[in-house]
Enzyme design. Structure first.
Site, PDB file in Angstrom:
ATOM      1  N   ASP A  30       0.848  -1.243   0.028  1.00 50.31           N
ATOM      2  CA  ASP A  30       0.120  -0.084  -0.219  1.00 50.31           C
ATOM      3  C   ASP A  30       0.947   1.310   0.075  1.00 50.31           C
ATOM      4  O   ASP A  30       1.749   1.185   0.694  1.00 50.31           O
ATOM      5  CB  ASP A  30      -0.883   0.059   1.392  1.00 50.31           C
ATOM      6  CG  ASP A  30      -2.077   0.939   1.155  1.00 50.31           C
ATOM      7  OD1 ASP A  30      -2.439   1.455   0.005  1.00 50.31           O
ATOM      8  OD2 ASP A  30      -2.504   1.230   2.242  1.00 50.31           O
ATOM      9  N   ASN A  78     -10.390  -3.225  -7.265  1.00 46.93           N
ATOM     10  CA  ASN A  78      -9.381  -1.970  -8.226  1.00 46.93           C
ATOM     11  C   ASN A  78     -10.069  -1.848  -9.382  1.00 46.93           C
ATOM     12  O   ASN A  78      -9.368  -0.806 -10.143  1.00 46.93           O
ATOM     13  CB  ASN A  78      -7.924  -2.523  -8.288  1.00 46.93           C
ATOM     14  CG  ASN A  78      -7.174  -2.589  -6.932  1.00 46.93           C
ATOM     15  OD1 ASN A  78      -6.057  -3.235  -6.791  1.00 46.93           O
ATOM     16  ND2 ASN A  78      -7.626  -1.549  -6.090  1.00 46.93           N
TER      17      ASN A  78
END
Length: 255
Positions: A30, A78
């Protein structure tokens, strides 16, 4: 020059990491976008630097004797990102496989893909299939790439498979044990998950390996993924080494 206290702390951390080495480590990579923003760069540059961090981490995991490394490459959620960014991510994935597959194979790395794939990009799927096939017999670290992956979807697919078998009369409901459920998940055959690392300082699992992480240790690091390297991995391993894993039981002192 570091003080004696710092040297002693570093020595203790190294000893803790060496004493208890996790077999299976998973990473939520991340912070690419925030890294780019903090450096005044476009988001794509953060993703590109993130791909370099993947290379460093795979090498470090192999050298440190980690048996399995699972990375959250692209979640099923995503796809809601801007089309341009998705195209850039797919391009990076293609380049990573084309440029790194030969080296991964030469280093005895086994590449494995989990998730549902994505039919709208057959080129990506073809490259992933090729990478799995080429490295299938390798016996070094297993690099599992979670692509178009969502843990709740994975669990639902496993449950649907069992439901079909029960409906067909080939399986009794009481035969569906946790061990059997493990075998129906995308990660079947991998060692039990020991450690989940998330970078960027966020502290959540984000629909990643929810079943597998039931008793995994969680380590959250205040570093954006593009800056992740062997030193950060060793820091996470040292933290893992300091943990006392009781799996719901008690220790010798009844705690």
């Amino acid at each position: 020059m570091p003080s004696g206290t710092v040297i002693e702390t570093e020595a203790r951390d190294a000893a803790a990491a060496d004493a208890v080495r996790p077999r299976h480590v998973a990473i939520i990579m991340d912070g690419n976008g925030r890294w780019a923003t903090s450096h005044g760069l476009p988001r794509f540059e953060g993703h590109r630097r993130g791909a370099e961090a993947v290379r460093r981490t795979v090498t470090a995991a192999r050298e440190l004797g980690i048996e399995a490394l699972t990375i959250y490459s692209f979640s099923s959620e995503n796809w809601s990102r801007p089309e341009e960014e998705i195209g850039q991510l797919m391009g990076l994935l293609k380049r990573f496989i084309r440029s790194d597959l030969k080296e991964l194979h030469a280093n005895n790395v086994r590449l494995r893909i989990i998730g549902e794939g994505h039919p709208t990009d057959p080129e990506v799927q073809g490259l992933l299939d090729e990478a799995e096939t080429l490295t299938r017999a390798n016996t070094g670290v297993t690099l599992t790439v979670a692509f178009n992956y969502g843990s709740r979807n994975e669990i639902a697919r496993a449950a649907q498979s069992f439901a079909r078998q029960v409906a067909a009369g080939t399986l009794r409901p009481e035969d569906i044990t946790p061990e059997r459920f493990d075998e129906a998940l995308d990660t079947a055959g991998l060692p039990p998950l020991d450690l989940v690392i998330r970078t960027s300082g966020e502290q959540r699992l984000s629909n990643f390996l929810l079943w597998q992480a039931a008793y995994a240790e969680l380590v959250f690091l205040p570093v954006f993924w593009p800056d992740f390297d062997r030193a950060w991995l060793e820091r996470a391993l040292a933290e893992y080494g300091r943990r006392e894993r009781r799996f719901g039981g008690v220790d010798a002192n009844g705690r």
